[in-house]
Each structure stands twice: as C-alpha cells, then as structure tokens.
Design a protein around this motif. Structure first.
Motif, mmCIF file in Angstrom:
data_model
loop_
_atom_site.group_PDB
_atom_site.id
_atom_site.type_symbol
_atom_site.label_atom_id
_atom_site.label_comp_id
_atom_site.label_asym_id
_atom_site.label_seq_id
_atom_site.Cartn_x
_atom_site.Cartn_y
_atom_site.Cartn_z
ATOM 1 N N TRP A 1 4.356 8.180 0.945
ATOM 2 C CA TRP A 1 4.354 6.843 1.537
ATOM 3 C C TRP A 1 3.407 6.730 2.721
ATOM 4 C CZ3 TRP A 1 7.034 3.289 -1.273
ATOM 5 C CH2 TRP A 1 7.951 3.799 -2.199
ATOM 6 N N GLY A 2 2.823 7.855 3.146
ATOM 7 C CA GLY A 2 1.757 7.825 4.138
ATOM 8 C C GLY A 2 2.173 7.529 5.560
ATOM 9 N N ALA B 1 7.482 -0.207 9.359
ATOM 10 C CA ALA B 1 6.493 0.380 8.461
ATOM 11 C C ALA B 1 7.133 0.874 7.175
ATOM 12 C CB ALA B 1 5.771 1.527 9.165
ATOM 13 N N ALA B 2 8.311 1.493 7.271
ATOM 14 C CA ALA B 2 8.987 2.010 6.081
ATOM 15 C C ALA B 2 9.391 0.877 5.147
ATOM 16 C CB ALA B 2 10.210 2.830 6.496
ATOM 17 N N VAL B 3 9.892 -0.208 5.698
ATOM 18 C CA VAL B 3 10.266 -1.357 4.864
ATOM 19 C C VAL B 3 9.028 -1.937 4.183
ATOM 20 C CG1 VAL B 3 11.198 -3.706 4.917
ATOM 21 C CG2 VAL B 3 12.328 -1.898 6.216
ATOM 22 N N ALA B 4 7.930 -2.041 4.924
ATOM 23 C CA ALA B 4 6.694 -2.563 4.346
ATOM 24 C C ALA B 4 6.157 -1.630 3.262
ATOM 25 C CB ALA B 4 5.646 -2.753 5.443
ATOM 26 N N ALA B 5 6.287 -0.331 3.481
ATOM 27 C CA ALA B 5 5.818 0.629 2.477
ATOM 28 C C ALA B 5 6.615 0.494 1.189
ATOM 29 C CB ALA B 5 5.922 2.047 3.034
ATOM 30 N N LEU B 6 7.925 0.347 1.302
ATOM 31 C CA LEU B 6 8.767 0.191 0.111
ATOM 32 C C LEU B 6 8.379 -1.060 -0.674
ATOM 33 C CD1 LEU B 6 12.220 1.216 1.612
ATOM 34 C CD2 LEU B 6 10.945 2.454 -0.144
ATOM 35 N N ALA B 7 7.938 -2.097 0.026
ATOM 36 C CA ALA B 7 7.504 -3.322 -0.654
ATOM 37 C C ALA B 7 6.137 -3.162 -1.306
ATOM 38 C CB ALA B 7 7.476 -4.480 0.352
ATOM 39 N N GLU C 1 5.296 -0.522 -3.295
ATOM 40 C CA GLU C 1 5.510 0.636 -4.159
ATOM 41 C C GLU C 1 4.457 0.756 -5.264
ATOM 42 O OE1 GLU C 1 9.051 2.897 -6.650
ATOM 43 O OE2 GLU C 1 9.476 1.025 -5.603
ATOM 44 N N ASP C 2 3.990 -0.352 -5.785
ATOM 45 C CA ASP C 2 2.981 -0.273 -6.850
ATOM 46 C C ASP C 2 1.724 0.437 -6.367
ATOM 47 O OD1 ASP C 2 4.670 -1.553 -8.585
ATOM 48 O OD2 ASP C 2 3.705 -3.519 -8.402
#
Length: 374
Positions: A232-233, A269-275, A277-278
C-alpha cells in the motif's frame, strides 16, 4: 547509576537499511540503489497525497485514538465486526502490543527461525522464552528456507501464549500452503494464540497459499496481522492492523495501544489507499512480473533462488553473505544481509534491479565467485 533491565541491555540494536544518500556521499557516487527494506518503488498514490494534504491542516489536534473511520473501513473490507479490528503504529507495534497483552515472564512465544527478526527481540523484552524452530529446505538438497509446521506445533506447550507464522516468510519469501497450514491450526491448543503475519500477502500469486482471514474464521485462537507499509506504499506513515476471530483478542491489543500512536495523516492515508485498491493491485502485478524476471536472472547466474511469494528474493549465500553485501555496497547497491545465512534483495524497478545484477556480476567475477557455492 541507573541501569536498564539486563534483558534490554543485552538486546542487539535493530538495524534498518542504510540511507542511500549517505552511502552515495560516502563512496563518492551520484546515486545509490536501496534494495534492503522491502519498500515499493512507486510514489505515494495520488489519493493518498490528496488525503495527507487535506488532513495536514488538522495536525494541531490529536488524532482519533480509536481510528474509527479506518477501523470501520477495514471491518467492511474483510467482513468482520469493528470489534474484531485493532490498529497500531505499524505491524511491528501491533506485535509488541500482542506480546504485552499475552506474555508474562516465563511464558513462551513460538516461531520459525530464521523469520522476522523482531520475534526473538519481543520475547526477550517480555522475559518470555523464544521457542525457535529451524526452517527446513523447501526443495531436496536446498537451503533451509521453509516453515516446518509439524515441528512448530510440537514445541507448543502449556506455557506457550503466542505462535507467530510469517507467511510469506521474511526474509526467505517462501510460503506454506493451505492443507499444511490447516493441519497446523487444528493441532495448536486453544490456549495459544496463532498470529498469521501476512505483511506481504498482496504479492502472493500461488493459489494454494491461503488468505489467513479465511482460515481465521471459526478459529477463536487465530488472528491475522497485516500492514500498509508494503504493497500500500505507506512505509513512512506506519499503519498496521490485526483482525481477530475472537473480539477479546482485538480488545486486548487495543488495551496495550499507546494513545494516539496512529497519526491523523496515517489514518487518512490508509483510508485513501484502501479506496485505491485497483491501482494497488496493478502495482502489485508489476512487482510480481519484475520478481519473476529477477528470479530468472539470478538462477541464470547459478544462484539457488527459491520461488518467492513476497516483494523480495532470498540468496542463501551462507558464510559469504557479509562479504558479498559489503562488495555490493562498495558498488552503490544496498541489500539486507543476514550474516552467515543469506542476502535479502527487494524487488525494485527494472532499472534498479539491472544495477543490482550488474553489481552482482562484478562481485562474482572479481574473486567473489565462491559466493555462489551454496
């Protein structure tokens, strides 16, 4: 004079991968390549950058101590209740919270070795026994690189409180498969909590390597550990989390949580990363493609590289490990040596990996060819 506890005073210091800018200055080159810390080479996701920028104006306030939005997002993603989720400042901090929650002095923590280097250190700090089980060759005549789950189950006794199974294993990249992992979980007594450490799960391509969350269901003494630092960087923001079948396990981890340790920026940032996912899946696919190319190139050079299910490869160089790592650093390539055992090399960009391969060729043809004799 005030002294630290003997167990703490005797601990070796954790050694992070060298800073490439420092190495470049030291040896007088414009740039060094760092393939030591299993970071992804891609820049932060655009949605992550936007979320950080938006949240930066709120950093005069404490973060949400319960990481409510992130917890709810993770719960929905994995089909669990929020009470089954615990977050922390990176997966390693969640491991520390688990140790604090479950281990008294004299209890045991069982794990394979070599595996994630923090496992024995956590046991040492807690005063727990490190019940280490050697890895075994994953292929006939090969180097020891794979979990021996039967032996691991055999060392679990009435004092064992935690069992760590790093799958894929760090630093060897090998993974245990569904049937043997299910047999192992069924064999471990309910008095021991099995933590499936899946920091590299997103890079797994072998369909027979199970998703730990699936195996967790219906097993109250199983939990799954994951991180945002790798695929997830978000390595620089430190976010990890635990999913537990038994909500009491997640509750225990939350009770040992250092207040406000997951920052507002990290949560957003984690919530944005999960969104995103593609895009993360596309990036992981690119890493997997490059992993295959790097593995093939190393095998062409006569190196016995096992199939990796992570974003790194393992070179079992034995006693030549430190020498080869130092020679690579002198050529501006930073890898992660484990003295006497092997070299872990992160899958970088194709350009970075070509620099590494060129440096390795120079090492192996300049008196270091014996490094390949494993």
């Amino acid at each position: 004079m005030v002294s630290a506890r003997p167990a703490v005073a005797a601990m070796p210091a954790y050694r992070p991968g060298r800073n490439p800018a420092d190495l470049a200055r030291e040896i007088g080159v414009p740039r060094a390549v760092k393939l030591a810390s299993n970071e992804v080479a891609f820049p932060p996701l655009p949605a992550v950058v936007e979320a950080i920028a938006t949240t930066a104006g709120e950093t005069n306030r404490y973060p949400d101590n319960g990481a409510t939005v992130l917890t709810a997002t993770l719960a929905e993603r994995y089909g669990v209740a929020p009470a089954q989720v615990a977050t922390g400042c990176g997966a390693v901090t969640v491991l520390q919270q688990l140790t604090q929650a479950y281990c008294d002095p004299g209890t045991g923590i069982a794990f394979a070795w070599r595996s994630f280097e923090m496992y024995p250190l956590l046991a040492q700090v807690a005063g727990a026994r490190a019940q280490q089980v050697p890895l075994v060759p994953g292929a006939p005549g090969g180097a020891a690189d794979t979990h021996d789950l039967e032996a691991l189950a055999a060392v679990v006794d009435e004092s064992t409180r935690l069992v760590f199974v790093c799958n894929p294993n760090n630093p060897t990249g090998t993974a245990v498969r569904r049937a043997e992992l299910e047999r192992f979980l069924d064999a471990v007594p309910e008095t021991a909590l099995v933590v499936l450490d899946e920091a590299y799960r997103e890079f797994v391509t072998d369909e027979d390597v199970p998703d730990g969350v699936e195996l967790m269901r219906g097993r109250p003494n199983v939990a799954v550990l994951r991180t945002f630092s790798k695929a997830w960087g978000l390595a620089g923001l430190r976010v990890g989390y635990l999913l537990a079948e038994d909500p009491a396990v997640a509750d225990a981890v939350r009770r040992t949580h250092v207040p406000f340790s997951v920052s507002s920026l990290a949560q957003a940032a984690a919530v944005a990363a999960l969104a995103s996912e593609d895009e993360v899946r596309r990036r992981c696919a690119a890493v997997v493609t490059e992993r295959a190319r790097l593995t093939a190139a190393l095998r062409e050079r006569g190196l016995p590289v096992a199939d990796s299910q992570a974003n790194f490869v393992w070179l079992p160089l034995g006693e030549r490990t430190a020498e080869v790592a130092a020679a690579l650093e002198s050529r501006a390539v930073i890898t992660r040596p484990f003295a006497g055992e092997g070299l872990r090399v992160t899958v970088g960009t194709p350009e970075e990996d070509d620099v590494f391969l060129g440096a390795l060729d120079a090492v192996l043809t300049s008196g270091g060819a014996a490094a390949a004799d494993t």
